[in-house]
Design a protein around this motif. Structure first.
Motif, PDB file in Angstrom:
ATOM      1  N   GLN A  12      -5.826  46.592  -2.447  1.00 58.93           N
ATOM      2  CA  GLN A  12      -6.970  47.268  -3.065  1.00 58.93           C
ATOM      3  C   GLN A  12      -8.272  46.945  -2.348  1.00 58.93           C
ATOM      4  OE1 GLN A  12      -6.516  46.036  -7.178  1.00 58.93           O
ATOM      5  NE2 GLN A  12      -5.278  47.828  -7.665  1.00 58.93           N
ATOM      6  N   ARG A  13      -8.403  45.725  -1.812  1.00 56.70           N
ATOM      7  CA  ARG A  13      -9.597  45.395  -1.034  1.00 56.70           C
ATOM      8  C   ARG A  13      -9.635  46.198   0.271  1.00 56.70           C
ATOM      9  NH1 ARG A  13     -13.583  45.082  -2.596  1.00 56.70           N
ATOM     10  NH2 ARG A  13     -14.502  43.926  -0.878  1.00 56.70           N
ATOM     11  N   ALA A  14      -8.449  46.538   0.797  1.00 53.50           N
ATOM     12  CA  ALA A  14      -8.392  47.366   2.006  1.00 53.50           C
ATOM     13  C   ALA A  14      -8.584  48.840   1.684  1.00 53.50           C
ATOM     14  CB  ALA A  14      -7.054  47.152   2.711  1.00 53.50           C
ATOM     15  N   GLY A  15      -8.631  49.173   0.404  1.00 53.72           N
ATOM     16  CA  GLY A  15      -8.848  50.557  -0.004  1.00 53.72           C
ATOM     17  C   GLY A  15      -7.661  51.454   0.239  1.00 53.72           C
ATOM     18  N   LEU A  16      -6.442  50.904   0.156  1.00 60.17           N
ATOM     19  CA  LEU A  16      -5.231  51.674   0.427  1.00 60.17           C
ATOM     20  C   LEU A  16      -4.411  51.867  -0.841  1.00 60.17           C
ATOM     21  CD1 LEU A  16      -3.996  49.948   3.735  1.00 60.17           C
ATOM     22  CD2 LEU A  16      -5.303  52.072   3.516  1.00 60.17           C
ATOM     23  N   THR A  17      -3.782  53.030  -0.956  1.00 59.45           N
ATOM     24  CA  THR A  17      -2.790  53.238  -1.998  1.00 59.45           C
ATOM     25  C   THR A  17      -1.467  52.631  -1.524  1.00 59.45           C
ATOM     26  OG1 THR A  17      -2.054  55.353  -1.084  1.00 59.45           O
ATOM     27  CG2 THR A  17      -3.893  55.406  -2.651  1.00 59.45           C
ATOM     28  N   MET A  18      -0.513  52.504  -2.432  1.00 59.36           N
ATOM     29  CA  MET A  18       0.804  51.999  -2.038  1.00 59.36           C
ATOM     30  C   MET A  18       1.443  52.914  -0.991  1.00 59.36           C
ATOM     31  SD  MET A  18       2.546  50.656  -5.567  1.00 59.36           S
ATOM     32  CE  MET A  18       1.624  49.714  -6.776  1.00 59.36           C
ATOM     33  N   LYS A  19       1.277  54.212  -1.183  1.00 58.75           N
ATOM     34  CA  LYS A  19       1.849  55.182  -0.243  1.00 58.75           C
ATOM     35  C   LYS A  19       1.222  55.035   1.134  1.00 58.75           C
ATOM     36  CE  LYS A  19       2.751  60.133   0.306  1.00 58.75           C
ATOM     37  NZ  LYS A  19       2.582  61.491  -0.314  1.00 58.75           N
ATOM     38  N   GLU A  20      -0.094  54.856   1.198  1.00 62.00           N
ATOM     39  CA  GLU A  20      -0.779  54.700   2.490  1.00 62.00           C
ATOM     40  C   GLU A  20      -0.368  53.411   3.184  1.00 62.00           C
ATOM     41  OE1 GLU A  20      -4.884  57.150   1.313  1.00 62.00           O
ATOM     42  OE2 GLU A  20      -4.723  54.984   0.979  1.00 62.00           O
ATOM     43  N   LEU A  21      -0.233  52.322   2.408  1.00 64.90           N
ATOM     44  CA  LEU A  21       0.202  51.061   2.997  1.00 64.90           C
ATOM     45  C   LEU A  21       1.621  51.187   3.536  1.00 64.90           C
ATOM     46  CD1 LEU A  21      -0.133  48.079   3.655  1.00 64.90           C
ATOM     47  CD2 LEU A  21       0.513  47.543   1.292  1.00 64.90           C
ATOM     48  N   ARG A  30       8.497  53.428  -2.103  1.00 64.15           N
ATOM     49  CA  ARG A  30       9.192  52.726  -3.183  1.00 64.15           C
ATOM     50  C   ARG A  30       9.355  51.245  -2.877  1.00 64.15           C
ATOM     51  NH1 ARG A  30      10.475  50.083  -6.481  1.00 64.15           N
ATOM     52  NH2 ARG A  30      12.035  50.255  -8.131  1.00 64.15           N
ATOM     53  N   THR A  31       9.411  50.907  -1.583  1.00 67.42           N
ATOM     54  CA  THR A  31       9.551  49.513  -1.186  1.00 67.42           C
ATOM     55  C   THR A  31       8.292  48.721  -1.534  1.00 67.42           C
ATOM     56  OG1 THR A  31      11.019  50.161   0.622  1.00 67.42           O
ATOM     57  CG2 THR A  31      10.057  47.960   0.736  1.00 67.42           C
ATOM     58  N   VAL A  32       7.123  49.304  -1.243  1.00 65.83           N
ATOM     59  CA  VAL A  32       5.863  48.634  -1.574  1.00 65.83           C
ATOM     60  C   VAL A  32       5.735  48.492  -3.087  1.00 65.83           C
ATOM     61  CG1 VAL A  32       3.346  48.782  -1.464  1.00 65.83           C
ATOM     62  CG2 VAL A  32       4.715  49.429   0.516  1.00 65.83           C
ATOM     63  N   THR A  33       6.129  49.542  -3.807  1.00 66.48           N
ATOM     64  CA  THR A  33       6.113  49.461  -5.274  1.00 66.48           C
ATOM     65  C   THR A  33       6.975  48.308  -5.760  1.00 66.48           C
ATOM     66  OG1 THR A  33       5.831  51.864  -5.407  1.00 66.48           O
ATOM     67  CG2 THR A  33       6.564  50.731  -7.404  1.00 66.48           C
ATOM     68  N   ARG A  52      -1.194  41.741   8.795  1.00 69.30           N
ATOM     69  CA  ARG A  52      -2.029  42.315   9.875  1.00 69.30           C
ATOM     70  C   ARG A  52      -2.721  43.591   9.416  1.00 69.30           C
ATOM     71  NH1 ARG A  52       2.532  41.009  13.005  1.00 69.30           N
ATOM     72  NH2 ARG A  52       3.178  43.195  12.988  1.00 69.30           N
ATOM     73  N   ILE A  53      -1.985  44.441   8.718  1.00 66.26           N
ATOM     74  CA  ILE A  53      -2.551  45.722   8.285  1.00 66.26           C
ATOM     75  C   ILE A  53      -3.698  45.508   7.303  1.00 66.26           C
ATOM     76  CG2 ILE A  53      -2.070  47.823   6.963  1.00 66.26           C
ATOM     77  CD1 ILE A  53       0.817  47.657   8.070  1.00 66.26           C
ATOM     78  N   LEU A  54      -3.534  44.579   6.383  1.00 67.85           N
ATOM     79  CA  LEU A  54      -4.514  44.368   5.320  1.00 67.85           C
ATOM     80  C   LEU A  54      -5.645  43.430   5.720  1.00 67.85           C
ATOM     81  CD1 LEU A  54      -2.023  44.123   2.320  1.00 67.85           C
ATOM     82  CD2 LEU A  54      -3.411  46.082   3.015  1.00 67.85           C
ATOM     83  N   GLY A  55      -5.480  42.701   6.829  1.00 71.96           N
ATOM     84  CA  GLY A  55      -6.551  41.836   7.311  1.00 71.96           C
ATOM     85  C   GLY A  55      -6.685  40.536   6.554  1.00 71.96           C
ATOM     86  N   PHE A  56      -5.637  40.141   5.842  1.00 70.28           N
ATOM     87  CA  PHE A  56      -5.617  38.863   5.139  1.00 70.28           C
ATOM     88  C   PHE A  56      -4.615  37.946   5.827  1.00 70.28           C
ATOM     89  CE2 PHE A  56      -7.868  41.170   2.003  1.00 70.28           C
ATOM     90  CZ  PHE A  56      -8.365  40.290   1.048  1.00 70.28           C
ATOM     91  N   SER A  78     -21.714  52.240 -13.950  1.00 67.96           N
ATOM     92  CA  SER A  78     -21.600  53.697 -13.947  1.00 67.96           C
ATOM     93  C   SER A  78     -20.179  54.093 -13.564  1.00 67.96           C
ATOM     94  CB  SER A  78     -22.602  54.323 -12.965  1.00 67.96           C
ATOM     95  OG  SER A  78     -22.436  55.723 -12.919  1.00 67.96           O
ATOM     96  N   MET A  79     -19.371  54.420 -14.567  1.00 65.24           N
ATOM     97  CA  MET A  79     -17.987  54.817 -14.311  1.00 65.24           C
ATOM     98  C   MET A  79     -17.905  56.207 -13.690  1.00 65.24           C
ATOM     99  SD  MET A  79     -15.556  52.641 -15.078  1.00 65.24           S
ATOM    100  CE  MET A  79     -14.147  53.669 -15.512  1.00 65.24           C
ATOM    101  N   SER A  80     -18.834  57.103 -14.047  1.00 63.19           N
ATOM    102  CA  SER A  80     -18.723  58.507 -13.651  1.00 63.19           C
ATOM    103  C   SER A  80     -18.850  58.704 -12.144  1.00 63.19           C
ATOM    104  CB  SER A  80     -19.776  59.345 -14.378  1.00 63.19           C
ATOM    105  OG  SER A  80     -21.086  58.905 -14.038  1.00 63.19           O
ATOM    106  N   LYS A  81     -19.556  57.792 -11.466  1.00 64.38           N
ATOM    107  CA  LYS A  81     -19.794  57.961 -10.032  1.00 64.38           C
ATOM    108  C   LYS A  81     -18.652  57.416  -9.175  1.00 64.38           C
ATOM    109  CE  LYS A  81     -24.811  57.449 -10.561  1.00 64.38           C
ATOM    110  NZ  LYS A  81     -25.988  56.638 -10.176  1.00 64.38           N
ATOM    111  N   MET A  82     -17.770  56.620  -9.764  1.00 64.40           N
ATOM    112  CA  MET A  82     -16.767  55.912  -8.985  1.00 64.40           C
ATOM    113  C   MET A  82     -15.450  56.667  -8.915  1.00 64.40           C
ATOM    114  SD  MET A  82     -16.948  51.908  -9.955  1.00 64.40           S
ATOM    115  CE  MET A  82     -16.581  52.267 -11.656  1.00 64.40           C
ATOM    116  N   THR A  83     -14.777  56.506  -7.774  1.00 67.16           N
ATOM    117  CA  THR A  83     -13.402  56.957  -7.669  1.00 67.16           C
ATOM    118  C   THR A  83     -12.489  55.816  -8.138  1.00 67.16           C
ATOM    119  OG1 THR A  83     -13.131  56.128  -5.408  1.00 67.16           O
ATOM    120  CG2 THR A  83     -14.018  58.358  -5.669  1.00 67.16           C
ATOM    121  N   ALA A  84     -11.227  56.143  -8.400  1.00 68.39           N
ATOM    122  CA  ALA A  84     -10.264  55.109  -8.796  1.00 68.39           C
ATOM    123  C   ALA A  84     -10.105  54.076  -7.693  1.00 68.39           C
ATOM    124  CB  ALA A  84      -8.920  55.748  -9.122  1.00 68.39           C
TER     125      ALA A  84
END
Length: 359
Positions: A12-21, A30-33, A52-56, A78-84
């Motif tokens: 989440q700090r890298a701003g990636l979804t499970m699918k993107e990772l 499904r493996t990341v899940t 390496r991908i996540l930088g941690f 402000s919740m309205s301005k933010m994306t998930a």
């Protein structure tokens, strides 16, 4: 053993979804899940690839569970301005801030929380009551960050790109935490700090989301930073120079002071409209006349000074927590000047260092 909660935080700090990772790692979504659900563990090779991908660093994923703020317990400005994606990234930053907060508790003697539960009060009475409880009277508050730290609140910055994530606060047990957007003006950041303080006292351990809760926190902030009695002593205001003078005394934006004067009946509706037209014409709805200096943290200045005296710094702290230095810097950005250590191999501050916060 590879820790699933830490994988979630790093992703989440890298701003990636499970699918993107999964796509970047060359594995099935499904493996990341499954990794994050704790159903199975990645191989050593896959773990290194995720690192390496996540930088941690790999060591980050091999430690104990991390405490992640509950989304329903976080009050966002402000919740309205933010994306998930932005919301999840900010909450994950809170998890790293908790790690820093725990390190502080282990290394230094710092004030315990002195933030009362005022859920039964109105925003205005809570603001006046808290001023009395803290012995502030009606005098202007010189530094909101210092005040919060003195009362046991942990203050961090949000080093995110963009202003969509305004600010947020959260209780962790008996320790309150406030996160401020470092890209806003000093005056607006002070109001955000007071707004989050309103959430902490008015909505303690309750779900603070919703328009009504935000309205209450705004009313608290206005009353806390701009008490009614001193403004009524000034009397009715009709000109912009007087508004600017008052806003400088209170340490708020000129727009906030204009609104407060109208709210208290000290500026007529016509005057209020004319003042806002003039603010817009001068560009003072975004830029402040005679801007304040940004408030900084006493705690983090003293901590980093102490580290530097021992030849260490943020880089050494990064090694101890197994967290990227960039993540620590983001949490301190704007709150303190961060310097690179001259000797990365130096020893850390002796346990139970002595820090003293002053009013």
């Amino acid at each position: 053993m590879f820790n699933r909660s830490r994988l979630t935080v790093a992703r989440q700090r890298a701003g990636l979804t499970m699918k993107e990772l999964a796509s970047r790692a060359g594995i099935e979504p499904r493996t990341v899940t499954g990794y994050e659900a704790g159903e199975y563990l990645p191989s050593e090779d896959v773990a290194r690839k995720l690192s390496r991908i996540l930088g941690f660093p790999l060591a980050f994923f091999m430690s104990d569970d991390v405490d992640i703020p509950r989304a329903e317990g976080v009050s966002f400005r402000s919740m309205s301005k933010m994306t998930a994606r932005q919301r999840d990234g900010a909450i994950a930053a809170g998890a790293i801030a908790f790690m820093l907060s725990d390190w502080l508790d282990n290394e230094f003697d710092l004030p315990v929380s002195d933030v009362p539960d005022m859920r039964e009060d109105t925003p205005q009475s809570a603001a006046a009551g808290l001023r009395d409880f803290w012995g502030l009277g009606n005098r202007p508050i010189k530094n909101m960050v210092h005040l919060l730290e003195l009362k046991g609140v942990r203050v961090f910055s949000l080093g995110e790109d963009g202003k969509e994530v305004d600010a947020f606060s959260v209780w962790r047990g008996q320790r309150p935490h406030v996160f401020l957007n470092s890209q806003k003006s000093a005056e607006r950041s002070r109001f955000d700090a007071a707004h989050e303080l309103g959430h902490l006292v008015l909505h303690k351990h309750a779900a603070p989301n919703g328009l009504e809760a935000e309205k209450q926190a705004n009313e608290f902030a206005a009353a806390f930073l701009m008490p009614e009695a001193p403004l009524r002593a000034v009397g009715r205001v009709s000109g912009l120079p007087r508004v600017v003078e008052l806003k400088r005394m209170a340490g708020v934006s000129v727009a906030a002071m204009t609104y407060r004067l109208h709210e208290l009946g000290l500026a007529s509706k016509w005057t209020y409209q004319q003042l806002f037209m003039e603010l817009s014409r001068r560009g003072w709805r975004t830029d402040e006349p005679v801007p304040m200096r940004r408030e900084q943290s006493q705690i983090w200045k003293k901590v980093l000074d102490d580290l530097r005296e021992n030849g260490a710094g943020v880089e050494r702290l990064s090694e101890i927590l197994s967290v990227p230095e960039s993540e620590i810097v983001k949490l301190l950005f704007g709150l303190v000047t961060v310097a690179v250590p001259s000797n990365p191999n130096a020893s850390i501050t002796p346990k139970r260092g002595s820090l003293r916060l002053v009013k």
